[in-house]
Design an enzyme around this catalytic site. Structure first.
Site, mmCIF file in Angstrom:
data_model
loop_
_atom_site.group_PDB
_atom_site.id
_atom_site.type_symbol
_atom_site.label_atom_id
_atom_site.label_comp_id
_atom_site.label_asym_id
_atom_site.label_seq_id
_atom_site.Cartn_x
_atom_site.Cartn_y
_atom_site.Cartn_z
ATOM 1 N N GLY B 223 40.471 13.798 6.710
ATOM 2 C CA GLY B 223 39.272 14.558 7.077
ATOM 3 C C GLY B 223 38.815 15.395 5.909
ATOM 4 O O GLY B 223 38.959 15.010 4.741
ATOM 5 N N SER B 224 38.275 16.582 6.210
ATOM 6 C CA SER B 224 37.658 17.392 5.159
ATOM 7 C C SER B 224 38.648 17.934 4.147
ATOM 8 O O SER B 224 38.229 18.431 3.086
ATOM 9 C CB SER B 224 36.891 18.552 5.794
ATOM 10 N N THR B 225 39.947 17.875 4.429
ATOM 11 C CA THR B 225 40.885 18.352 3.405
ATOM 12 C C THR B 225 40.777 17.494 2.159
ATOM 13 O O THR B 225 41.139 17.926 1.067
ATOM 14 C CB THR B 225 42.350 18.310 3.902
#
Lengths: 471, 498
Positions: B223-225
């Site tokens: 995801g956004s990590t």
């Protein structure tokens, strides 16, 4: 073939070598004592509690045997008693170790059903063995005197062999082999004694018949075949061993009988053809019985494919346990008391050699094999040195059958040849085998004494009459 | 007759030579192969007949025994015992008669004392008559952090499966490694066959797969990590000059294939052309999707690899590779936009999440993560000792500093995604820099979102550095479901390492 070329040079050994025997015997007893201590250290981390009564009794017995030899056979080969004592003592120590393994939470007794008194019982049989040794030395003052009893002992041997076959199975079958006479808790394996009796019979018979047997018949492919009419005794011995095989389901004993007979025949006649005929008969007989009897065939399957399919947990369970035990010991062994020999069924009798392999390692069993080999060699040496042909045959045959017995059982448990149930001389649990082994040692001692005794010295300066001083 | 007797003697000699050769064959040449036969009861029993080495967690300075062999009263057999039950299960694994896992498996030859490194010790023991003893394995695990990690996962994941790893960024030492749901290894060490069978059966059949190590063996979309990697690539390649450079961030990004990329809940992102730092702490998908298309898939893959992805690791637990795989059409721009926000086919382990943060925390240098600090022989002599090793210089210290200042805003800017759950209001004096991730799941994103959080405490001002990665499968928002777990671990660790 005359007797003349069999006459040996007198061995120039005037002294009896009894002191050497005593020193070697003390060394053997010392080894046994240390082994006994090692069992205690290995099993419980401390020395066995109390005075080692078992070992003291053992030492006293062996020293008594030494004194008897000093008295009744002063020129005997000094190695025979120490070698036998070492084997017997190590056998007792191993039985002590196996008896102890059922305790302290080890699962020993689950697989090896063994009375806890096995050490004392074996010690008792050792005492009987030493007593019988002394009796042999006393009764058989000269080995050739046994020749008088050729046919008596032959009959005794046959009867001993036949008894288990005719007894009801409840009195003759132990662990699948019908070779016992059992009454209550007491049991005897008559085959062990029959072998000795038949050895005397073969020796006596062959000494008188050897010239006829040595006569050549037809010559085929460069080999002198014997005359057909002389084949009779060989065929009888062969049939006898086959009968043992079939009725007593005992391949090992049958192989020992036949092997002993053939080799004694060869020693008596020096005819290689007898050996070839014997080997062919045995191999053919084994092959036929393997085809006819499933239990014989099974031995071959187990030998060739111990690890195949369900064999390791089924028909090959015992040999696989033995092999894995030996492999577990590796080169140096686990140390006495530190292996797991109790996983192998009947480890105290047929498979005791694998217990030594596991706990003393490759170095230990090689040493044991060398001790056996040395014993055989001393026996054959006595046979070569003694002048009397009957003694030569008897001791030659007995020494060979000792070697063959070790080969059959050690080769069997280590996977060299198909496994057959014979005892390991001196090591296995059981009185019959141990007492019979001591009788064998008695005969070897007696014959070696005769062979090494200094020739009677003619007394000089007595005019024309030669007086011979009895030695 | 003597000639025949001599020949018989030779024959006897031959028999004994054959026997001697054969026992050599069995006991020397074949010994290993026979020991390896299935169902060799001696080799099997042998494992219980001596003391297997202990496993100790030494990350807090004192030794805490987490696995040991204890003599069963009244017998000469040893049984494996795990004093903390489930807490260290993901690290130690189990040592049962059916098999082994975890450190018990990977360090088995040392623990069992069969390793060649212990040959001298074993030989001395043989000569002096002492019992053979396994070596002690000393782990880098911090008992404080491990306990917090286990408790946080067990209590605060709402029953969702999760994995968490904490690393010391400057050495690579793994401080905590936890997986949920987990198991009690003591259930597999019982010597009661019936009970063991029952326990083993139950654990194997449990649909929640308690024996699966989710910290190292399960990959989920980052995801956004993953924007940590995308930003690092952008700074390093010069595509974006610095944290204050602006990048386009439309409310809806139309992809070349016609699909529309929205921000979460269709939010706008600043003024539509924000500084990258603002797009980062707001976690704007359109901004980083667009950035990813400009960088291209090969560059993203290159930087993913620099951060430790696309390779199998051995810590020494086996770690499945976190991947940004090459595949048919993987360089397609539309797909690359999703890759850049961790939503296409990139997938990582919780350990990899910790490595993202650790790389930034350690000024761009990624250290090889490891669990075994030292191996101690019987008598506690040191047999081997781990020397920290660099896995890669992922980015320059300047780039790492830029990414760090963006991660600082995530937790410290009131608009940051993790301001409420990992910001100063919950951490007090502790400064945590992080990045949240909420990976959408399932067909048309109908599944539960995976919650992800990667964060670190920089080792400045005398503080002990720590980097944490945590993934909660189906947990929801990274900030709500994942970040609090990391905060718990960090608080516990820093309390033990002031």
């Amino acid at each position: 073939m005359s007797l003349a070329d069999d006459t040996s040079q007198a061995v120039p050994m005037p002294r009896g070598r009894r002191r050497a025997e005593l020193l070697m015997l003390l060394f053997a007893i010392g080894v046994v004592l240390f082994a006994y201590a090692a069992v205690g250290l290995g099993l419980k981390g401390k020395l066995p509690p109390g005075v080692p009564v078992d070992i003291i009794v053992f030492a006293v017995l062996m020293l008594a045997a030494h004194l008897a030899i000093r008295r009744f056979a002063p020129y005997a080969d000094p190695l025979l008693l120490p070698l036998a004592a070492l084997l017997n003592g190590l056998g007792i120590v191993m039985l002590y170790r196996l008896e102890e393994s059922g305790r302290n939470g080890n699962p020993g007794l689950q697989v090896t059903d063994m009375p806890t008194s096995v050490t004392s019982t074996q010690l008792l049989y050792t005492a009987v063995g030493v007593a019988v040794l002394v009796a042999v030395l006393l009764l058989v003052s000269e080995p050739r005197k046994l020749q008088r009893y050729t046919y008596t002992l032959g009959a005794v041997g046959l009867v001993l062999l036949a008894i288990p076959a005719v007894l009801p199975k409840s009195h003759s079958v132990v662990n699948g082999a019908q070779v016992w006479i059992t009454f209550g808790s007491f049991s005897v394996e008559p085959g062990e004694f029959a072998r000795l009796a038949l050895a005397v019979f073969f020796a006596g018979y062959l000494v008188t018949k050897r010239d006829a047997l040595a006569l050549a018949g037809r010559r085929v492919l460069g080999i002198d075949l014997p005359r057909a009419r002389d084949l009779g005794p060989v065929l009888i011995a062969w049939a006898l061993s086959l009968l043992i095989l079939i009725f007593e389901t005992d391949i090992g004993t049958s192989a020992l009988f036949f092997g002993m007979f053939i080799v004694m025949l060869y020693i008596a006649t020096q005819r290689t053809s007898w050996l070839l005929i014997g080997v062919l008969l045995f191999v053919g007989g084994s092959f036929l019985t393997a085809l006819l009897f499933s239990h014989v065939m099974e031995r071959f399957t187990v030998w060739l494919h111990p690890f195949q399919g369900s064999n390791p947990t089924g028909i090959a369970f015992q040999p696989v346990q033995g092999l894995e035990g030996m492999a577990f010991g590796g080169i140096f062994g686990t140390g006495l008391g530190q292996g797991q020999p109790y996983h192998t069924p009947l480890v105290q009798s047929d498979f005791i050699f694998t217990a030594f392999g596991e706990e003393l390692g490759l170095v230990g069993v090689m040493a044991l094999l060398l001790v056996f080999g040395l014993l055989v060699q001393r026996g054959l040496r006595a046979a070569i040195a003694v002048k009397d042909p009957f003694s030569k045959l008897l001791v030659g045959g007995l020494s060979f059958v000792l070697a063959l017995q070790v080969f059959v059982i050690v080769g069997g448990v280590s996977g060299l040849i198909p496994l057959t149930g014979v005892t390991t001389p001196f090591l296995s649990e059981g009185g019959s085998s141990l007492v019979a082994s001591w009788i064998l040692i008695g005969l070897l001692i007696r014959v070696s004494n005769t062979a090494r005794k200094p020739a009677p010295q003619p007394i000089q300066d007595e005019g024309m009459t030669q007086v011979v001083r009895a030695a | 007759m003597n000639r025949a007797l001599l020949k018989v003697s030779l024959f006897c000699l031959a028999m004994f030579v054959l026997l001697l050769l054969n026992v050599n064959y069995v006991q020397a040449f074949e010994a290993n192969s026979l020991a390896g036969k299935t169902g060799n009861v001696r080799v099997f029993d042998e494992q219980f007949s001596y003391q297997r080495g202990s496993i100790i967690a030494a990350g807090d300075g004192n030794d805490v025994k987490v696995a040991e062999s204890k003599l069963i009263k009244g017998t000469d057999q040893y049984q494996r015992y795990y004093p903390y039950g489930k807490v260290y299960a993901a690290v130690t694994g189990y040592d049962s008669v059916y098999g082994k896992s975890g450190i018990e498996e990977t360090e088995n030859s040392l623990l069992a004392g069969t390793s060649s490194q212990l040959a001298v010790h074993n030989f001395t023991a043989l000569l002096t008559g002492k019992q053979k003893q396994g070596a002690t394995v000393e782990l880098t695990i911090s008992p404080a952090a491990q306990k917090a990690a286990y408790q946080a996962l067990a209590a605060n994941t709402g029953g969702h499966s999760a994995g968490l790893v904490a690393i010391n960024p400057s050495t690579g030492a793994i401080l905590a490694l936890a997986s949920y749901p987990t198991f009690n290894p003591n259930e597999l060490t019982t010597l009661n066959g019936t009970v063991l069978n029952k326990n083993d059966e139950r654990l194997l059949k449990d649909p929640s797969q308690p024996l699966l190590n989710r910290a190292t063996q399960v990959t989920l979309p980052p995801g956004s990590t993953f924007k940590v990697v995308t930003s690092s690539a952008a700074f390093s390649t010069g595509k974006v000059g610095g944290t204050s450079s602006t990048i386009p961030a439309p409310t809806v990004l139309t992809l070349p294939n016609g699909h529309l990329l929205h921000n979460d809940d269709g939010e706008t992102c600043g003024d539509g052309n924000p500084q990258i730092i603002e797009a980062f702490y707001l976690s704007c998908d359109t901004a980083f999707g667009d950035l990813g298309m400009k960088l291209g898939a090969p560059v993203l893959r290159q930087y993913a690899s620099l951060f430790g992805m696309n390779r199998a690791l051995s810590i020494p637990l086996p770690v499945v590779p976190s991947v940004l795989p090459e595949g048919p059409g993987w360089t397609d721009k539309s797909l690359t936009a999703y890759t850049a926000i961790g939503q296409y086919n990139d997938a990582v382990t919780p350990l990899q999440e910790a490595m993202f943060a650790a790389t930034i925390a350690n000024h761009g240098k990624l250290m090889q993560p490891y669990l075994v600090q030292r191996v101690l022989g019987p008598g506690l002599s040191v047999i081997s000792s781990h020397q920290p090793a660099t896995l890669s210089q992922a980015v320059s210290p300047r780039v790492a500093g830029d990414v760090q200042s963006m991660m600082y805003q995530v937790t410290h800017n009131p608009g940051g995604t993790a301001y409420a759950t990992a910001g100063p209001s919950v951490t007090g004096s502790i400064t945590i820099d992080g990045k949240t991730g909420t990976a959408q799941n399932g067909l048309n994103n109908t599944g539960l979102n995976d919650a992800v959080f990667t964060c670190f405490v920089p080792g400045t001002n005398g503080s002990s550095p720590i980097a944490v990665g945590v993934m909660v499968q189906g947990g929801g928002y990274g900030a709500d479901a994942a970040a609090p777990l990391a905060v718990d671990v960090i608080k516990a660790y820093l309390a033990a390492h002031p």
